[in-house]
Design a protein around this motif. Structure first.
Motif, PDB file in Angstrom:
ATOM      1  N   GLU A 110       0.524  -0.930   0.278  1.00 41.93           N
ATOM      2  CA  GLU A 110      -0.420  -0.112   0.461  1.00 41.93           C
ATOM      3  C   GLU A 110       0.811   0.915  -0.305  1.00 41.93           C
ATOM      4  N   ARG A 185      -6.495  -4.185   8.849  1.00 37.86           N
ATOM      5  CA  ARG A 185      -7.154  -3.955   7.749  1.00 37.86           C
ATOM      6  C   ARG A 185      -6.110  -4.692   7.364  1.00 37.86           C
ATOM      7  N   LEU A 186      -6.125  -6.571   6.675  1.00 37.29           N
ATOM      8  CA  LEU A 186      -4.429  -6.737   5.941  1.00 37.29           C
ATOM      9  C   LEU A 186      -4.569  -5.691   4.821  1.00 37.29           C
ATOM     10  N   PRO A 187      -3.053  -5.965   4.934  1.00 38.26           N
ATOM     11  CA  PRO A 187      -3.221  -5.830   4.133  1.00 38.26           C
ATOM     12  C   PRO A 187      -2.729  -6.122   2.389  1.00 38.26           C
ATOM     13  N   SER A 189      -3.203  -9.681  -0.054  1.00 36.82           N
ATOM     14  CA  SER A 189      -4.100  -9.916  -0.340  1.00 36.82           C
ATOM     15  C   SER A 189      -4.250 -11.468  -0.272  1.00 36.82           C
ATOM     16  N   ARG A 190      -5.471 -12.373  -0.609  1.00 39.08           N
ATOM     17  CA  ARG A 190      -5.599 -13.356  -0.292  1.00 39.08           C
ATOM     18  C   ARG A 190      -4.520 -14.566  -0.054  1.00 39.08           C
ATOM     19  N   SER A 205      -9.330 -18.726   1.916  1.00 41.00           N
ATOM     20  CA  SER A 205     -11.054 -18.059   1.483  1.00 41.00           C
ATOM     21  C   SER A 205     -11.840 -18.703   2.788  1.00 41.00           C
ATOM     22  N   CYS A 219     -15.544 -10.105   9.623  1.00 43.35           N
ATOM     23  CA  CYS A 219     -14.114  -9.931   8.185  1.00 43.35           C
ATOM     24  C   CYS A 219     -14.817  -9.976   7.676  1.00 43.35           C
ATOM     25  N   LYS A 221     -13.833  -8.667   3.294  1.00 42.52           N
ATOM     26  CA  LYS A 221     -12.614  -8.549   2.824  1.00 42.52           C
ATOM     27  C   LYS A 221     -11.485  -8.288   3.572  1.00 42.52           C
ATOM     28  N   LYS A 222     -11.017  -7.106   3.533  1.00 39.48           N
ATOM     29  CA  LYS A 222      -9.355  -6.921   4.445  1.00 39.48           C
ATOM     30  C   LYS A 222      -9.735  -6.599   5.504  1.00 39.48           C
ATOM     31  N   GLU A 223     -10.897  -6.094   6.035  1.00 38.50           N
ATOM     32  CA  GLU A 223     -11.178  -5.699   7.308  1.00 38.50           C
ATOM     33  C   GLU A 223     -10.989  -6.629   7.927  1.00 38.50           C
TER      34      GLU A 223
END
Lengths: 242, 242
Positions: A110, A185-187, A189-190, A205, A219, A221-223
């Motif tokens: 990010e 927030r997970l910065p 991606s899966r 997932s 959760c 998405k990323k939150e």
DNA sequence: ACAGAGAATTGATCTACATCATGGAGATGA
DNA sequence: TCATCTCCATGATGTAGATCAATTCTCTGT
């Protein structure tokens, strides 16, 4: 596209003193001016920009002021292996010390601001501040310890254990920096998570969904919000927490 | 049972100068006498004797003169995780630098002689020999690199790839010490290998059988002869070989 | 505002490896 | 010498997670 110009005050890097490396030094020596000569604040990176590439000559290590970094290496056949995620206050980049060549590529997940710590200046300084050298080794040793924990995780633990462990690790590291350990927030991606933990995107997932269904987390998405920290902890078995 | 008293010459530790740490130093400085003050030869350990235990205070790192060492840590529920095997000329024990406490237990896989390098004396010395410090960091960084390779291996590779990779690693490390890279005795059990690589004993055993059937290796219990080195190499995909 | 690419979720099927079980070969010790 | 133990090998069966596939959702750029 150019990186968005964030307003940077032309002062020295005070946030970096919060980093694992600088804070103890600042506290021990109160000699901030000398540190300021060594540490350089750099322009903020925008998402997907690299700090360095695998194969680059090693010259500095980096402390994260804000944002987050993913480190990964690329094998002969072109597949990537994520070797670590780094959060604010953490240091990365020593993968190059062994032979002056970075083994990993470091990329911003990010918009991210880092401080550069040129290694040669650092070495000079540590000659006159003996315990600085020790601090530095301790940080490297911590990297070894965390790598070894990951090895254990990958060798022995199930998908759920691995993901629970990652969530707890991030939670703990944010908490140590006085950031919320239960809502973040997970910065990454899966896919990055899967790559890091030796799982596929689909499995990651599914586990997130299961954790949500079981009430461990909420959760979107990323939150992520951790609802049942001790429940998650019970899922994990690690070599004595660092 | 006491350790069998091997005859040790009361001279200083010349073999250790062959180790990754000492050899470059000796060559650069020719200042062997100073090194001899730092490095202590210790009594040989017999099989299953420990050099240190997880939880022990950290005071030294160790170089292997002969024999081999297994490092492992124990998780809360008592299961072991092997974190590394160390061969002659290699250094182990820095898992304690982070917080002055060893994370691993180090145990001899066979009759093994080590040299002890007290860390505080080492630090003193490195203050007056600036590049010594750098050498040391390089060795730690190498540990990080090899840990990260193991992470890749555990995350992405099949049982065959993992075992091929281990065999090649041992072969290469022995070769670097001028020992036979194609005929050697594996000091560790199948169970240790499985533990290290995140596999079961049965799988390890089956893969050895398959490798033998395919003509990659010839092996009788722990005695291994690599017949088709390039064939094995082709099985493995790693992050740029160290 | 829309098109196209990437990210995430969920389902159906397949497989590499774990697990369970058995037997043999070498060590170790009374 | 025989009993016990540990290590290794190999067969039969089960399963967690990979793989394949389809859908929706969310960004990005024009």
């Amino acid at each position: 596209m150019q990186a968005p110009k964030l307003s940077i005050k032309p002062t020295n890097c005070h946030d970096c003193r919060m980093s694992t490396l600088c804070l103890p030094l600042a506290m021990e020596y109160g000699d901030l001016d000398r540190l300021d000569k060594v540490i350089q604040r750099t322009k903020p990176l925008h998402k997907n920009q690299s700090v360095f590439y695998a194969g680059d000559a090693f010259s500095s290590v980096y402390a994260i002021r804000s944002g987050s970094i993913k480190a990964y290496c690329v094998s002969d056949d072109g597949t990537e292996q994520v070797t670590g995620f780094y959060l604010p206050g953490e240091i990365f980049g020593w993968d190059g010390i062994a032979d002056d060549t970075h083994k990993n590529t470091a990329v911003a997940l990010e918009t991210t601001a880092v401080c550069e710590i040129p290694f040669n200046k650092f070495e000079e300084l540590s000659a006159s501040i003996p315990t600085l050298q020790r601090h530095f080794m301790q940080l490297m040793a911590r990297e070894i310890t965390s790598d070894q924990q990951l090895i254990t995780l990958l060798g022995k633990n199930s998908a759920e254990e691995r993901i629970a462990s990652l969530l707890l690790s991030i939670s703990g590291r944010l908490g140590r920096r006085k950031l919320s350990p239960t809502r973040f927030r997970l910065p990454m991606s899966r896919a990055d998570i899967g790559n890091y933990l030796g799982l596929t995107v689909e499995t990651v997932s599914r586990v997130f969904s299961r954790f949500q269904a079981s009430g461990y987390i909420k959760c979107d998405k990323k939150e992520v919000e951790i609802l049942n920290l001790s429940g998650l902890s019970n899922l994990v078995q690690t070599c004595a927490e660092a």
